[in-house]
Design a protein around this motif. Sequence first.
Motif, PDB file in Angstrom:
ATOM      1  N   THR A 150       0.828  -1.210   0.000  1.00 55.66           N
ATOM      2  CA  THR A 150       0.000   0.000   0.000  1.00 55.66           C
ATOM      3  C   THR A 150       0.856   1.251   0.000  1.00 55.66           C
ATOM      4  O   THR A 150       0.573   2.228  -0.708  1.00 55.66           O
ATOM      5  CB  THR A 150      -0.929  -0.004   1.221  1.00 55.66           C
ATOM      6  N   LEU A 151       1.931   1.231   0.789  1.00 56.84           N
ATOM      7  CA  LEU A 151       2.822   2.393   0.836  1.00 56.84           C
ATOM      8  C   LEU A 151       3.506   2.614  -0.508  1.00 56.84           C
ATOM      9  O   LEU A 151       3.652   3.754  -0.967  1.00 56.84           O
ATOM     10  CB  LEU A 151       3.866   2.198   1.949  1.00 56.84           C
ATOM     11  N   VAL A 152       3.931   1.504  -1.133  1.00 55.23           N
ATOM     12  CA  VAL A 152       4.564   1.627  -2.453  1.00 55.23           C
ATOM     13  C   VAL A 152       3.570   2.179  -3.473  1.00 55.23           C
ATOM     14  O   VAL A 152       3.891   3.068  -4.273  1.00 55.23           O
ATOM     15  CB  VAL A 152       5.101   0.255  -2.913  1.00 55.23           C
ATOM     16  N   LEU A 153       2.336   1.650  -3.416  1.00 54.91           N
ATOM     17  CA  LEU A 153       1.306   2.129  -4.331  1.00 54.91           C
ATOM     18  C   LEU A 153       1.000   3.605  -4.087  1.00 54.91           C
ATOM     19  O   LEU A 153       0.831   4.386  -5.037  1.00 54.91           O
ATOM     20  CB  LEU A 153       0.042   1.290  -4.159  1.00 54.91           C
ATOM     21  N   GLU A 154       0.947   3.976  -2.825  1.00 52.33           N
ATOM     22  CA  GLU A 154       0.685   5.385  -2.494  1.00 52.33           C
ATOM     23  C   GLU A 154       1.796   6.281  -3.035  1.00 52.33           C
ATOM     24  O   GLU A 154       1.542   7.364  -3.582  1.00 52.33           O
ATOM     25  CB  GLU A 154       0.565   5.547  -0.979  1.00 52.33           C
ATOM     26  N   LYS A 155       3.049   5.817  -2.888  1.00 51.99           N
ATOM     27  CA  LYS A 155       4.179   6.600  -3.396  1.00 51.99           C
ATOM     28  C   LYS A 155       4.091   6.753  -4.914  1.00 51.99           C
ATOM     29  O   LYS A 155       4.311   7.849  -5.454  1.00 51.99           O
ATOM     30  CB  LYS A 155       5.490   5.914  -3.013  1.00 51.99           C
ATOM     31  N   CYS A 156       3.771   5.649  -5.613  1.00 50.67           N
ATOM     32  CA  CYS A 156       3.633   5.708  -7.071  1.00 50.67           C
ATOM     33  C   CYS A 156       2.505   6.645  -7.476  1.00 50.67           C
ATOM     34  O   CYS A 156       2.640   7.432  -8.424  1.00 50.67           O
ATOM     35  CB  CYS A 156       3.379   4.308  -7.636  1.00 50.67           C
ATOM     36  N   ARG A 158       1.365   9.168  -5.762  1.00 53.38           N
ATOM     37  CA  ARG A 158       1.784  10.556  -5.511  1.00 53.38           C
ATOM     38  C   ARG A 158       2.689  11.060  -6.631  1.00 53.38           C
ATOM     39  O   ARG A 158       2.557  12.210  -7.083  1.00 53.38           O
ATOM     40  CB  ARG A 158       2.499  10.642  -4.169  1.00 53.38           C
ATOM     41  N   GLU A 159       3.619  10.193  -7.075  1.00 51.21           N
ATOM     42  CA  GLU A 159       4.509  10.599  -8.167  1.00 51.21           C
ATOM     43  C   GLU A 159       3.720  10.821  -9.459  1.00 51.21           C
ATOM     44  O   GLU A 159       3.954  11.804 -10.180  1.00 51.21           O
ATOM     45  CB  GLU A 159       5.583   9.531  -8.369  1.00 51.21           C
ATOM     46  N   LEU A 161       0.622  11.636  -9.652  1.00 55.72           N
ATOM     47  CA  LEU A 161      -0.173  12.853  -9.467  1.00 55.72           C
ATOM     48  C   LEU A 161       0.669  14.098  -9.701  1.00 55.72           C
ATOM     49  O   LEU A 161       0.209  15.052 -10.353  1.00 55.72           O
ATOM     50  CB  LEU A 161      -0.766  12.863  -8.053  1.00 55.72           C
ATOM     51  N   LYS A 162       1.907  14.080  -9.206  1.00 61.09           N
ATOM     52  CA  LYS A 162       2.793  15.219  -9.435  1.00 61.09           C
ATOM     53  C   LYS A 162       3.077  15.395 -10.933  1.00 61.09           C
ATOM     54  O   LYS A 162       3.065  16.518 -11.451  1.00 61.09           O
ATOM     55  CB  LYS A 162       4.109  15.030  -8.677  1.00 61.09           C
ATOM     56  N   LYS A 163       3.346  14.257 -11.629  1.00 59.39           N
ATOM     57  CA  LYS A 163       3.599  14.334 -13.069  1.00 59.39           C
ATOM     58  C   LYS A 163       2.374  14.860 -13.811  1.00 59.39           C
ATOM     59  O   LYS A 163       2.490  15.672 -14.737  1.00 59.39           O
ATOM     60  CB  LYS A 163       3.973  12.948 -13.603  1.00 59.39           C
ATOM     61  N   ALA A 164       1.192  14.372 -13.393  1.00 62.65           N
ATOM     62  CA  ALA A 164      -0.039  14.823 -14.052  1.00 62.65           C
ATOM     63  C   ALA A 164      -0.269  16.312 -13.815  1.00 62.65           C
ATOM     64  O   ALA A 164      -0.673  17.044 -14.730  1.00 62.65           O
ATOM     65  CB  ALA A 164      -1.231  14.014 -13.530  1.00 62.65           C
ATOM     66  N   GLU A 165      -0.004  16.773 -12.587  1.00 60.61           N
ATOM     67  CA  GLU A 165      -0.167  18.193 -12.294  1.00 60.61           C
ATOM     68  C   GLU A 165       0.828  19.029 -13.102  1.00 60.61           C
ATOM     69  O   GLU A 165       0.467  20.093 -13.631  1.00 60.61           O
ATOM     70  CB  GLU A 165       0.033  18.439 -10.793  1.00 60.61           C
ATOM     71  N   LEU A 166       2.085  18.545 -13.202  1.00 61.79           N
ATOM     72  CA  LEU A 166       3.076  19.271 -13.990  1.00 61.79           C
ATOM     73  C   LEU A 166       2.679  19.308 -15.465  1.00 61.79           C
ATOM     74  O   LEU A 166       2.773  20.354 -16.122  1.00 61.79           O
ATOM     75  CB  LEU A 166       4.448  18.600 -13.822  1.00 61.79           C
ATOM     76  N   HIS A 167       2.226  18.148 -15.986  1.00 62.06           N
ATOM     77  CA  HIS A 167       1.792  18.091 -17.379  1.00 62.06           C
ATOM     78  C   HIS A 167       0.588  19.006 -17.608  1.00 62.06           C
ATOM     79  O   HIS A 167       0.498  19.693 -18.639  1.00 62.06           O
ATOM     80  CB  HIS A 167       1.432  16.655 -17.742  1.00 62.06           C
ATOM     81  N   LEU A 168      -0.319  19.035 -16.634  1.00 66.50           N
ATOM     82  CA  LEU A 168      -1.502  19.887 -16.750  1.00 66.50           C
ATOM     83  C   LEU A 168      -1.111  21.358 -16.780  1.00 66.50           C
ATOM     84  O   LEU A 168      -1.648  22.141 -17.583  1.00 66.50           O
ATOM     85  CB  LEU A 168      -2.450  19.610 -15.585  1.00 66.50           C
TER      86      LEU A 168
END
Length: 270
Positions: A150-156, A158-159, A161-168
């Motif tokens: 779950t922690l690994v999935l959460e980290k992925c 989050r990453e 989400l950051k990429k999507a926000e940057l792309h947006l």
Amino acid sequence: MEALEEKEAQVAAWLKKIFGDHPIPQYEVNARTTEVLYHLSERNRVRDRDVYLVTEDLKQKAKEYESEAKHLQDLLMESVNFSPASLSSTGSRYLNALVDSAVTLETKDTSLASFIPAVNDLTSDLFHTKSKNEEIKLELAKLEKNLTATLVLEKCLREDLKKAELHLCTERARVDSRLQNMDFLKAKSEEFRSGIRTAEEQLSARGMDASLSHQSLVALSEKLEELKRQTIPLKKKLESYLDLMPNPSLAQVKIEEAKRELGSQELTKT
């Protein structure tokens, strides 16, 4: 209102009893806190009553055990003239260990018939506890594995989400830039159209032929391009006739026909 005041008084008395000589911590006195503290005091009162009853029962049982022990000791003295005081230090230790074992195992006496079932029950409880511990360990291992995943999935996530926000943000900036360019081009296009209309009106006022207007020139240019496309196969045909050598007179006639046709096409263009 009277019930609330009665509860407040009961709460105050309970807090004073709990803290004794120590100062009572400050708290906000309202209906909610009074109700909560009142329920706590009631539960505490019930618990104290239960503890008191259990304590009294244990005291009563202790007295009964002491009486029974005295009776057995007197009986032992009368039958075999034996007293615990007459035992050696080793014998006293053995006797105390026997008594402690009986108390721990909660047997009714120190006979072998009482000890064996008690030890068997204790062994069974031990195995059951070990089995339960193993199950808990396995469950804990599964939970740790799931937690790690779950922690690994959460980290992925989050990453991502950051990429999507940057792309947006990048796409939004690009769209804004394109919109600004589009607005600029629209304004320029309108400006050019207005300039062309103004120039055409000025030229028309000065007596310029309508065939020389921008729209007429564009139409003539398109017509010229169309005529050029139509003359391409004629020129190719003429070139093929120029390459013919066996019959010069016939070739000359064909050449003249092609020239006349080409000339008529060029006159049409002009």
